[in-house]
Design a protein around this motif. Structure first.
Motif, short mmCIF file in Angstrom:
data_model
loop_
_atom_site.label_atom_id
_atom_site.label_comp_id
_atom_site.label_asym_id
_atom_site.label_seq_id
_atom_site.Cartn_x
_atom_site.Cartn_y
_atom_site.Cartn_z
N UNK A 1 20.20 4.63 4.69
CA UNK A 1 20.10 5.62 4.05
C UNK A 1 18.26 5.84 3.72
N UNK A 2 17.85 7.15 4.33
CA UNK A 2 16.45 7.15 4.14
C UNK A 2 16.14 7.39 2.54
N UNK A 3 14.95 6.63 2.27
CA UNK A 3 14.41 6.48 0.78
C UNK A 3 14.01 8.05 0.44
N UNK B 1 15.96 1.66 4.95
CA UNK B 1 15.49 1.13 3.61
C UNK B 1 15.54 -0.17 3.43
N UNK B 2 14.52 -0.93 2.85
CA UNK B 2 14.85 -2.17 2.61
C UNK B 2 14.75 -2.41 1.06
N UNK B 3 15.67 -3.10 0.44
CA UNK B 3 15.99 -3.27 -1.10
C UNK B 3 16.02 -4.58 -1.45
N UNK C 1 12.86 -0.36 -3.95
CA UNK C 1 13.27 0.03 -2.57
C UNK C 1 11.82 0.45 -1.78
N UNK C 2 11.81 -0.06 -0.59
CA UNK C 2 10.47 0.39 0.18
C UNK C 2 11.22 1.09 1.83
N UNK C 3 10.32 1.57 2.32
CA UNK C 3 10.70 2.19 3.60
C UNK C 3 10.78 1.30 4.65
N UNK D 1 0.77 -1.22 -0.07
CA UNK D 1 0.19 -0.09 -0.03
C UNK D 1 0.74 1.23 -0.09
N UNK D 2 2.14 0.92 0.11
CA UNK D 2 2.89 2.33 0.22
C UNK D 2 3.73 2.52 -0.95
N UNK D 3 4.71 3.78 -0.74
CA UNK D 3 5.34 3.90 -2.18
C UNK D 3 6.63 2.98 -2.41
#
Length: 455
Positions: A298-300, A270-272, A250-252, A227-229
């Motif tokens: 590192x912040x997305x 961040x998760x990648x 990449x998601x937060x 549901x998110x970016x």
């Protein structure tokens, strides 16, 4: 010599010293540049070039140290002091930007990895596989192409502790640390953050619960139920007879991980996931699809259109240290030396890293040959002439390649004077001997030949 005198203490009885420590160390570094693998080869280099070395090194007498003396001197040096000397050699190269906003693209990427010295494995019941031997754990600047620090350990699972130990010595502020999943632990990640740096590290099933939550989150992404970016980027490469398609997503972390996991891995932002699909060029058949997972502090940044592509570049830079391992093992022969004395192993490998750093600097700044950088093998052959090796070392330490250009002999050997090579390149007998020693398949030798035919 003055730097070595200032940084390295000599534990020998000063009344019985025949060969000053700084003299032996300079000769060892020059010989390593020339590809000398062991102390006997270093002594031969000293004997062969004694008169030329006397012109370059103050206080050098006609006497030549034995191979045992050269080995003993390298053994008794304090490893911490020698590692500090390695870092001081890089002082003019690494200008750390402290507390200054730096774009993600411009930040220094520092891979950390261990390299096994296969010849140090002892045969237990006739099987060398039962003993892992020694590992050399290094911090490497993929931006500069230099080794920053190293630690020698005798167990693979000591790699994470070695990274923490090196981070306390090397200034990594504003850098991005990358490494294998074996070192992805809360302790190592917290150490990186405490040194005002960031990380982008591999994640595998050895971190069970975290790995499960990350893979589950990306299953939702893959099925369009997230549901998110999501930031993504795709690139295609074609080499080695196959086509590779890489997609990064990449998601937060705070949107995908549970509260308990966020508390335990507090610095993860961040998760990648990187998905790689390989296709054979000839058959067009897709071989396999592979998913690899990473976590980062590192912040997305959704406002940066190139953010995902830049993160993929950072991941790929981790492989720079693997290619450097190949150079050290194959070109400099480190992995083939059957060493047992741990003090000698620690110090000898640091000196090898100094020589590799010097030739890397020259390789980076020297003119291309057929559109490719000059090979380490070609530079080693040039460094067999002490004046060239000394000029390489001087230019590296002062971070000034113009010093190489000031010396006509070194300059012409590197092909700097003309667009490709100087017309009088082969007129000097020493230059002619360099060409005769150079393998015919090296780029530099081919360029020499092409120039000769043209003339």
């Amino acid at each position: 010599q003055k730097l070595i005198e200032a940084k390295l203490s000599d534990p020998r009885n000063k009344w019985k010293i025949t060969y000053p420590l700084c003299t032996i160390m300079v000769i060892v570094i020059l010989a390593k540049e020339a590809g000398c693998l062991n102390c006997c080869a270093i002594r031969r280099y000293w004997i062969t070039n004694k008169e030329k070395l006397q012109e370059l090194i103050y206080g050098l007498t006609d006497e030549v140290a034995s191979a045992q003396t050269i080995r003993r001197v390298q053994t008794i040096i304090k490893t911490d002091e020698l590692d500090e000397l390695l870092r001081d050699f890089l002082a003019s190269q690494r200008i750390i930007k402290q507390e200054v906003p730096i774009s993600l693209q411009d930040r220094e990427v520092v891979p950390a990895d261990g390299q096994n010295m296969r010849a140090t494995r002892s045969h237990i019941n006739g099987d060398a596989r039962l003993d892992s031997g020694y590992d050399v754990v290094s911090l490497y600047s993929s931006t500069l192409g230099f080794t920053l620090s190293q630690v020698v350990v005798d167990k693979k699972n000591h790699e994470a502790d070695s990274i923490i130990q090196m981070l306390d010595k090397v200034n990594v502020e504003n850098s991005i640390l990358v490494w294998d999943a074996i070192n992805t632990r809360t302790k190592t990640l917290e150490t990186v953050i405490s040194h005002k740096a960031d990380y982008l590290v591999s994640l595998k099933s050895n971190q069970g619960l975290l790995f499960e939550e990350v893979t589950t989150a990306f299953e939702f992404v893959g099925s369009n139920r997230y549901a998110f970016d999501v930031l993504s980027s795709q690139r295609t490469s074609s080499e080695h007879g196959r086509i590779e398609d890489k997609t990064i997503e990449i998601i937060e972390a705070n949107k995908a991980l549970s509260k308990a996991m966020q508390k335990k891995w507090a610095s993860v932002k961040s998760l990648i996931r990187v998905t790689t699909t390989r296709t054979q060029k000839i058959s067009g058949i897709s071989q396999n699809t592979e998913h690899r997972y990473f976590i980062s502090s590192i912040d997305m940044d959704g406002t940066d259109e190139s953010f995902a592509a830049t993160m993929q570049d950072i991941i790929l830079k981790r492989w720079a240290i693997e290619s450097r391992h190949w150079v050290i093992d194959v070109v400099f022969g480190q992995g083939a030396l059957p060493l047992r004395n741990q003090d000698y192993i620690k110090n000898s490998t640091i000196i090898t890293k100094m020589a590799v750093n010097i030739l890397s600097f020259i390789r980076e700044h020297a003119p291309m040959v057929d559109g490719k950088p000059q090979s380490f093998e070609s530079l080693q052959i040039l460094a067999r002439q002490p004046q060239i090796a000394y000029k390489f070392m001087e230019a590296f330490y002062l971070n000034n390649f113009e010093l190489v250009k000031e010396d006509e002999f070194t300059k012409s050997c590197l092909g700097i004077k003309d667009e490709v090579f100087d017309d009088d390149l082969l007129s000097h007998p020493e230059q002619r001997s360099i060409l005769d020693d150079m393998p015919e398949d090296t780029l530099l030798a081919k360029a020499f030949k092409a120039r000769t035919k043209k003339k």
